[in-house]
Design a protein around this motif. Structure first.
Motif, PDB file in Angstrom:
ATOM      1  N   ILE A 177     -37.912 -62.053  45.571  1.00  0.00           N
ATOM      2  CA  ILE A 177     -38.999 -62.681  44.033  1.00  0.00           C
ATOM      3  C   ILE A 177     -38.193 -62.839  42.288  1.00  0.00           C
ATOM      4  O   ILE A 177     -37.411 -62.513  42.294  1.00  0.00           O
ATOM      5  N   TYR A 178     -38.564 -64.429  42.276  1.00  0.00           N
ATOM      6  CA  TYR A 178     -38.560 -64.226  40.643  1.00  0.00           C
ATOM      7  C   TYR A 178     -39.153 -64.264  39.719  1.00  0.00           C
ATOM      8  O   TYR A 178     -40.988 -64.386  40.106  1.00  0.00           O
ATOM      9  N   GLY A 179     -39.495 -63.733  38.248  1.00  0.00           N
ATOM     10  CA  GLY A 179     -40.431 -64.098  37.550  1.00  0.00           C
ATOM     11  C   GLY A 179     -40.017 -64.949  36.501  1.00  0.00           C
ATOM     12  O   GLY A 179     -38.406 -64.562  35.951  1.00  0.00           O
TER      13      GLY A 179
ATOM     14  N   LYS B  85     -46.053 -64.321  32.548  1.00  0.00           N
ATOM     15  CA  LYS B  85     -45.686 -64.066  33.624  1.00  0.00           C
ATOM     16  C   LYS B  85     -45.638 -64.790  34.623  1.00  0.00           C
ATOM     17  O   LYS B  85     -47.057 -63.904  35.782  1.00  0.00           O
TER      18      LYS B  85
ATOM     19  N   THR C 285     -44.467 -65.467  38.710  1.00  0.00           N
ATOM     20  CA  THR C 285     -43.942 -64.646  39.909  1.00  0.00           C
ATOM     21  C   THR C 285     -43.777 -65.017  41.424  1.00  0.00           C
ATOM     22  O   THR C 285     -44.643 -66.302  41.189  1.00  0.00           O
TER      23      THR C 285
ATOM     24  N   ASN D 211     -39.684 -46.669  38.877  1.00  0.00           N
ATOM     25  CA  ASN D 211     -39.582 -48.069  39.078  1.00  0.00           C
ATOM     26  C   ASN D 211     -39.068 -48.020  41.073  1.00  0.00           C
ATOM     27  O   ASN D 211     -40.529 -49.214  41.742  1.00  0.00           O
TER      28      ASN D 211
ATOM     29  N   HIS E 298     -41.534 -49.542  44.459  1.00  0.00           N
ATOM     30  CA  HIS E 298     -41.460 -50.656  45.386  1.00  0.00           C
ATOM     31  C   HIS E 298     -41.825 -49.777  46.817  1.00  0.00           C
ATOM     32  O   HIS E 298     -42.314 -49.618  47.778  1.00  0.00           O
TER      33      HIS E 298
ATOM     34  N   LEU F 209     -39.440 -53.524  48.505  1.00  0.00           N
ATOM     35  CA  LEU F 209     -39.765 -54.422  47.464  1.00  0.00           C
ATOM     36  C   LEU F 209     -40.053 -56.246  48.333  1.00  0.00           C
ATOM     37  O   LEU F 209     -40.932 -57.325  48.295  1.00  0.00           O
TER      38      LEU F 209
ATOM     39  N   HIS G 238     -48.586 -51.740  41.493  1.00  0.00           N
ATOM     40  CA  HIS G 238     -47.394 -53.111  41.254  1.00  0.00           C
ATOM     41  C   HIS G 238     -48.332 -54.660  40.286  1.00  0.00           C
ATOM     42  O   HIS G 238     -48.484 -54.958  39.306  1.00  0.00           O
TER      43      HIS G 238
ATOM     44  N   HIS H  69     -47.478 -55.643  36.791  1.00  0.00           N
ATOM     45  CA  HIS H  69     -47.695 -56.326  35.797  1.00  0.00           C
ATOM     46  C   HIS H  69     -48.599 -56.928  34.894  1.00  0.00           C
ATOM     47  O   HIS H  69     -48.092 -57.724  33.841  1.00  0.00           O
TER      48      HIS H  69
ATOM     49  N   HIS I 168     -41.129 -51.774  30.705  1.00  0.00           N
ATOM     50  CA  HIS I 168     -41.315 -51.816  32.568  1.00  0.00           C
ATOM     51  C   HIS I 168     -41.146 -50.413  33.617  1.00  0.00           C
ATOM     52  O   HIS I 168     -42.215 -50.742  34.134  1.00  0.00           O
TER      53      HIS I 168
ATOM     54  N   HIS J 275     -43.632 -48.571  35.137  1.00  0.00           N
ATOM     55  CA  HIS J 275     -44.118 -47.807  36.674  1.00  0.00           C
ATOM     56  C   HIS J 275     -44.152 -46.679  37.010  1.00  0.00           C
ATOM     57  O   HIS J 275     -44.924 -45.762  37.685  1.00  0.00           O
TER      58      HIS J 275
HETATM   59  O1  LIG Z   1     -41.817 -59.848  37.654  1.00  0.00           O
HETATM   60  C1  LIG Z   1     -40.904 -59.972  38.432  1.00  0.00           C
HETATM   61  O2  LIG Z   1     -39.616 -60.297  38.314  1.00  0.00           O
HETATM   62  C2  LIG Z   1     -41.190 -59.443  39.740  1.00  0.00           C
HETATM   63  C3  LIG Z   1     -41.326 -58.316  40.057  1.00  0.00           C
HETATM   64  C4  LIG Z   1     -41.162 -57.483  39.699  1.00  0.00           C
HETATM   65  O3  LIG Z   1     -40.915 -56.902  38.118  1.00  0.00           O
HETATM   66  C5  LIG Z   1     -41.323 -55.767  40.430  1.00  0.00           C
HETATM   67  C6  LIG Z   1     -41.960 -54.909  39.646  1.00  0.00           C
HETATM   68  O4  LIG Z   1     -42.818 -54.934  38.741  1.00  0.00           O
HETATM   69  O5  LIG Z   1     -41.065 -53.923  39.188  1.00  0.00           O
END
Ligand SMILES: O=C(O)/C=C\C(=O)CC(=O)O
Ligand SMILES: NC(=O)C1=CN([C@@H]2O[C@H](COP(=O)(O)OP(=O)(O)OC[C@H]3O[C@@H](n4cnc5c(N)ncnc54)[C@H](O)[C@@H]3O)[C@@H](O)[C@H]2O)C=CC1
Length: 352
Positions: free
Chosen positions: A127-129, A136, A138, A170, A174, A230, A239, A243, A253, A257
């Motif tokens: 997963i990337y964001g 943001k 993802t 956090n 997951h 995750l 989640h 987000h 972050h 969580h």
């Molecule tokens: O935002 C991201 O890079 C993708 C997933 C997460 O951040 C997972 C999370 O919410 O911890």
């Protein structure tokens, strides 16, 4: 037993106190000759240590990783990687630094060697964001899954206790959501329960003694397992809420969580009793939601969104955003109940 699909994801893990000493061997095994080392500005010294260990295989250090990977930083890092002729990214740090490595890999396909120093778990996920114009986005792409991960608990000894606790929760988030994921499976359930239990043991021990290397190892082991969950199954309401709060209100972050998880679990409790039973088995107590709340509060973590920067006037807006583009969730999203969930999290109420 219900039918399921299990996707094993490739990736090599080298685990143990002092494991960083294996870096040269691991880079060679990847076939990399010019590694770009990534870090945050705060972890520049760690990045330089990594570059020293790499010797002639280090192409340079880029130390401008920040949370949520702004597109401008991603572009800058991609340019630097190209100019230096890098053939690998070595990310030393938390989810922000791993995330920057992923942004480079997404564009270039460069392999990533990750050296995590928090418990966020990004190193185990495809997963990337990336954040552009305050939004943001993802996505998932196998290219961004690190090829090799070196978990060295010694590198986490400097992680402040407060961030250790919230980052650990956090990770627990997951695993907890993996336990009721629509695409969950028994293998992920095993990892999730074991990961939560390891963190449940480790976090109080780290609070008591931040230099407890055994507890640091347990926490990193737990974070690894939770990160695998995750990366393998879909996340749900919790989640989505985090987000929303992180992306739209710029809340930190791991703390977000930590505060939201007990309330999301309380919301889903009746709809996912087996998942809750596993969380209780891992953490003790009689209620999954209360066990997570108590773990946070007893270890000095924030429990109220108002204490980390959310304004009372934002609660309605957060509720509206959270109801858009919903993630699959065991209990359908009811506006009034979600609004109440957010109010309880805002005030820091212990779930009933
Ligand atoms: O935002 C991201 O890079 C993708 C997933 C997460 O951040 C997972 C999370 O919410 O911890
Ligand atoms: N794509 C994915 O699968 C995931 C992505 N993430 C993303 O990761 C980001 C958050 O990552 P986190 O790890 O929570 O925080 P982070 O990577 O932003 O680190 C927070 C701060 O702690 C410092 N730090 C990290 N390790 C340290 C250590 N051992 N000693 C001293 N200081 C240390 C960092 O330099 C930074 O200043 C968010 O953007 C989140 O969306 C988080 C989880 C999974």
């Amino acid at each position: 037993m219900k039918a399921f699909v299990y996707n094993g994801q490739p990736g090599r893990v080298v685990f143990g106190a002092g494991a960083l000493a294996q870096l040269g061997h691991e880079i060679e095994a990847l076939g990399a000759r010019r590694a770009l080392v990534l870090s945050t500005p705060e972890q520049r010294a760690s990045a330089e240590r990594v570059a020293d260990l790499l010797g002639p295989r280090a192409a340079g250090v880029f130390d401008r990783a920040v949370m949520h990977v702004p597109i401008e930083t991603a572009r800058e890092a991609r340019d630097v990687a190209r100019q230096l002729g890098a053939d690998c990214a070595v990310a030393i740090g938390g989810g922000s630094t791993t995330g920057l490595g992923k942004a480079i890999a997404l564009d270039s396909g460069l392999p990533i060697l990750a050296i995590p120093t928090t418990y966020a778990g990004s190193e185990m996920t495809p997963i990337y964001g990336i954040t552009e114009a305050g939004l943001k986005k993802t996505g998932k792409d196998a290219k961004v899954l690190p090829r090799t991960v070196i978990y060295d608990p010694e590198l986490t000894l400097t992680l402040p206790v407060g961030l250790s606790v919230t980052s650990g929760i956090n990770a627990i988030a997951h695993a907890a959501e993996g336990l009721y994921a629509v695409d969950g499976n028994p293998i992920m359930d095993l990892m999730a329960e074991e990961g939560i239990a390891a963190l449940g043991r480790a976090l109080p021990a780290i609070r008591a003694d931040a230099g407890d290397i055994e507890a640091r190892g347990q926490a990193l082991y737990g974070a690894w397992l939770c990160g695998v969950v995750l990366g393998n199954v879909g996340m749900a309401l919790h989640h989505k809420l985090c987000h929303t709060l992180g992306g739209s209100f710029n809340l930190p972050h791991a703390e977000t969580h930590t505060i939201v998880l007990p309330h999301a679990l309380a919301y889903n409790a009746a709809a996912a009793p087996q998942a809750m039973a596993r969380v209780v088995r891992a953490l003790g107590g009689t209620s999954a939601a209360q066990a997570v709340f108590d773990l946070a509060q007893a270890n000095g973590a924030p429990v109220a969104l108002r204490d980390i920067g959310l304004q009372a006037a934002d609660v309605d807006k957060a509720c509206e955003i959270a109801l858009q583009n919903q993630y699959p969730n065991p209990r359908s999203l009811e506006r009034g109940a979600i609004r109440q969930l957010l109010q309880d999290a805002f005030e820091g109420k212990r779930p009933d």
